[in-house]
Design an enzyme around this catalytic site. Sequence first.
Site, PDB file in Angstrom:
ATOM      1  N   HIS A  87       0.839  -1.202   0.000  1.00  0.00           N
ATOM      2  CA  HIS A  87       0.000   0.000   0.000  1.00  0.00           C
ATOM      3  C   HIS A  87       0.874   1.252   0.000  1.00  0.00           C
ATOM      4  O   HIS A  87       2.066   1.190   0.301  1.00  0.00           O
ATOM      5  CB  HIS A  87      -0.918   0.010   1.224  1.00  0.00           C
ATOM      6  N   LYS A 112      -0.449   4.893   4.609  1.00  0.00           N
ATOM      7  CA  LYS A 112      -1.447   4.035   5.279  1.00  0.00           C
ATOM      8  C   LYS A 112      -1.004   3.875   6.732  1.00  0.00           C
ATOM      9  O   LYS A 112       0.144   3.578   7.016  1.00  0.00           O
ATOM     10  CB  LYS A 112      -1.521   2.674   4.587  1.00  0.00           C
TER      11      LYS A 112
END
Lengths: 261, 261, 261, 261
Positions: free
Chosen positions: B152, B156
């Site tokens: 990701h 995040k």
Amino acid sequence: MLMTSVLIAGFAGAMGQKAVDLVNGMADFQIVAAFSPQADRNDPERYNLNDDVQIFNDLAAIPDQAADVWIDFTVPSAVYENVKFALNHGMRPVVGTTGLTDEQEAELKALAKANHLGGLIAPNFGMSAVLLMKFAQEAAKYFPDVEVIEMHHADKKDAPSGTALSTAKMMAQNRQPHESNPDEVETLANVRGGDYQGIRIHSVRLPGYIAHEQVLFGGTGEALTIRQDSFDRGSFMSGVKVALEKVASLNELVVGLENIL
Amino acid sequence: MLMTSVLIAGFAGAMGQKAVDLVNGMADFQIVAAFSPQADRNDPERYNLNDDVQIFNDLAAIPDQAADVWIDFTVPSAVYENVKFALNHGMRPVVGTTGLTDEQEAELKALAKANHLGGLIAPNFGMSAVLLMKFAQEAAKYFPDVEVIEMHHADKKDAPSGTALSTAKMMAQNRQPHESNPDEVETLANVRGGDYQGIRIHSVRLPGYIAHEQVLFGGTGEALTIRQDSFDRGSFMSGVKVALEKVASLNELVVGLENIL
Amino acid sequence: MLMTSVLIAGFAGAMGQKAVDLVNGMADFQIVAAFSPQADRNDPERYNLNDDVQIFNDLAAIPDQAADVWIDFTVPSAVYENVKFALNHGMRPVVGTTGLTDEQEAELKALAKANHLGGLIAPNFGMSAVLLMKFAQEAAKYFPDVEVIEMHHADKKDAPSGTALSTAKMMAQNRQPHESNPDEVETLANVRGGDYQGIRIHSVRLPGYIAHEQVLFGGTGEALTIRQDSFDRGSFMSGVKVALEKVASLNELVVGLENIL
Amino acid sequence: MLMTSVLIAGFAGAMGQKAVDLVNGMADFQIVAAFSPQADRNDPERYNLNDDVQIFNDLAAIPDQAADVWIDFTVPSAVYENVKFALNHGMRPVVGTTGLTDEQEAELKALAKANHLGGLIAPNFGMSAVLLMKFAQEAAKYFPDVEVIEMHHADKKDAPSGTALSTAKMMAQNRQPHESNPDEVETLANVRGGDYQGIRIHSVRLPGYIAHEQVLFGGTGEALTIRQDSFDRGSFMSGVKVALEKVASLNELVVGLENIL
């Protein structure tokens, strides 16, 4: 071009036999001698060697300048004495045997210098791994946010792989230590992997896999990934071939195949 | 085929607007009503709605059976009341809003049963993620040695991703807990990642990346890898479309898009 | 370090605005002027420019040495005149606008030389694509067997991508033309892809995908893969940043970002 | 659980020997007989068989119901007679030998039905390939835009691989024929690959590679990829194991391992 003569130390082993096949297939190189303490001196064909190749069981019996190049795929306990012998007798070493200490490497480099001989010591002759490390080091200048994933068969005893750690160290020379995501929270312990100066390293161990490494770089709106797969140790021979083609032009004993590319 | 009428709750938000576009493009479905506490009731065009769509700002003002299907992309604090309202007024819910507790889900399922209405609650409408989880769960029967890598963007806040953990939990139902490589040694701490019943999970966080997950299976001499990439949350609409096409045939309130595929 | 002053031509467009943001965030660079035929000269804030930035609508109005560096993200029909103007007025060009012919490039290079100014013309400022091409070219020396797979969104009108073809051409300079598998038979026509001097190129077109390229090298027992993903054209700014940091040290007008890395 | 008895036809070959190892390692299965026209009947140990395993050189010498299951890894010219023999003598066939025609398969299925025996004929026992095909077929329902890339060693004589074509055919059953990008222009011929009902197939041939296949699905804002790697034909045995565990419960002669998963 002149024919370059080659002596192969450790020619009877698995890697040594691959080296025999390699040199036999190179037009400008010729095996003239071979060294192994246990090999049968009277049966060169058994080892895929020509009839006129001289086989030695004893280091001391090998004459001065027996060959231009000394290829070494022997064992950790013998490699230091072998390479010293080669350098003292006018042969340029190309060494794939592991086990040399930092001190031994330094000593051998000095000896090569004193004898005006170049050569190469390479812990990894796999061209895909060597190029991966070289490119990753360069890319880290432009993409300081980077992670490493290496994948090996499930019975590998240690993690991470030596190549993965070497890759991280080489990249660390070209970036400032930093975390890409310093404030994150792990809700399952350790999912963010190992940490080498902010370079996260992840080791996967699964049956079926052989030896693979990926380096993942991320920047604004883009990603760069470099991957290498080693399916078979026969892959090392492509790197030995490169080394043989370059060794005559080396002025020192170089450590690391990436440093002569 | 009869035209299915649709009410969209939360139609003015980003996901709601994508839902408007989706239903406008489906031949057998028609938006007849829309609900949002703050929206301008007199300007349907602004929201890409036809002139004859009724806009409601107040839940209580919506008549019984205002539509066949109630699509909900609202907010966690409103979703429970919304879905209860839909079920009590003859509308089948298709819910992409997160935030329902287990108790609320159970209560709504009971209410759906009492009212003889089917529907779907799906925390993730991304078809690629849903299929990845479904296939991974099935593959784990045949390949019990498995690891998960999710990647990701670097901001995040938590690791691992919810989808990665869900994937591991679903696979764990189809394999015995075990380590693929119990005797290994970590020479750099944590490189082997997080551990869920012997399924190792690795989280990569890099700028540029969006939302990606890989499941790696290994067996003797072979490997199977399933990967999904979410480039854009517009991807959720493919799952909403599947739900709309199936909701009329559901006899209960189902949780999880994978359970109606 | 002295502050480097910058003029941005095409500052009102999408790429120009990203360049404004980039330079605003660089400590040692300052936007002092901006050029766009249509922009509002009295409202620098609207374009995220400081109040004291001079906005020009007319090329001829820009004074000599208005800035150290001329960044150009304009249009194909204007770029040649713009860069000629910059070079004739003491500004080093950094050009991301496409559309220069080979003749125009040659002429501008000569003009730069005459005026003792360095600069850079780069059709692709995406660092991941530029590094992929550079590394692929080098790897082709050691791995002459290579194929290219590029993947783009389904509405791209042509195949292969310009970057994929450039990659093949750059690799072709470092390998002999040859087929990896000359005797093969296609049982389904064209599955082996396009052929550039024995480098097979495969173009994938799928919705969801953005812009991605892989270069696959194979050798005995091993493989090397280099992949780049462009998720967003904001990625170009990392390359512009590299160019800005190097342009003061360039002695000529260079074409191709890879040539200054 | 009762012990299941097994006869292995073709036990002396490479695949047969892997089957011997597999069954020797399964607690509830026992090799009781083995068939090979050329094998030495008096030296079971040479083939890793227990002393009490009966070795046959002649099909006609094998008694009725010599075993519960007949594993066949023989040759295309023998497989039809072998399987017919097994079915006529009360043994359930598990067949990895290729070469049966469609007519022969139909005839054997009828014979199995008449004799009330189940069994399995599987051209590919690699679980990763079988699961890839199964999952790809299902995913094609939701992602009709799909391409296949298969990668094999450079001396493979034909392209595409049989598995890649089978994958395309299985997916074609779940989608309408269509092109993802009908108006595109190839500026280098054939880069868009082979075309099976709008599913583009790309074949990569490189030294080092073994046998690999990827299926790439794209949808709005997302992608799904399924990949399998066969590193070694030992991988087939995981599929044979699955077949042995299920064959007692089969009521017919099934073609394709994916149909019993």
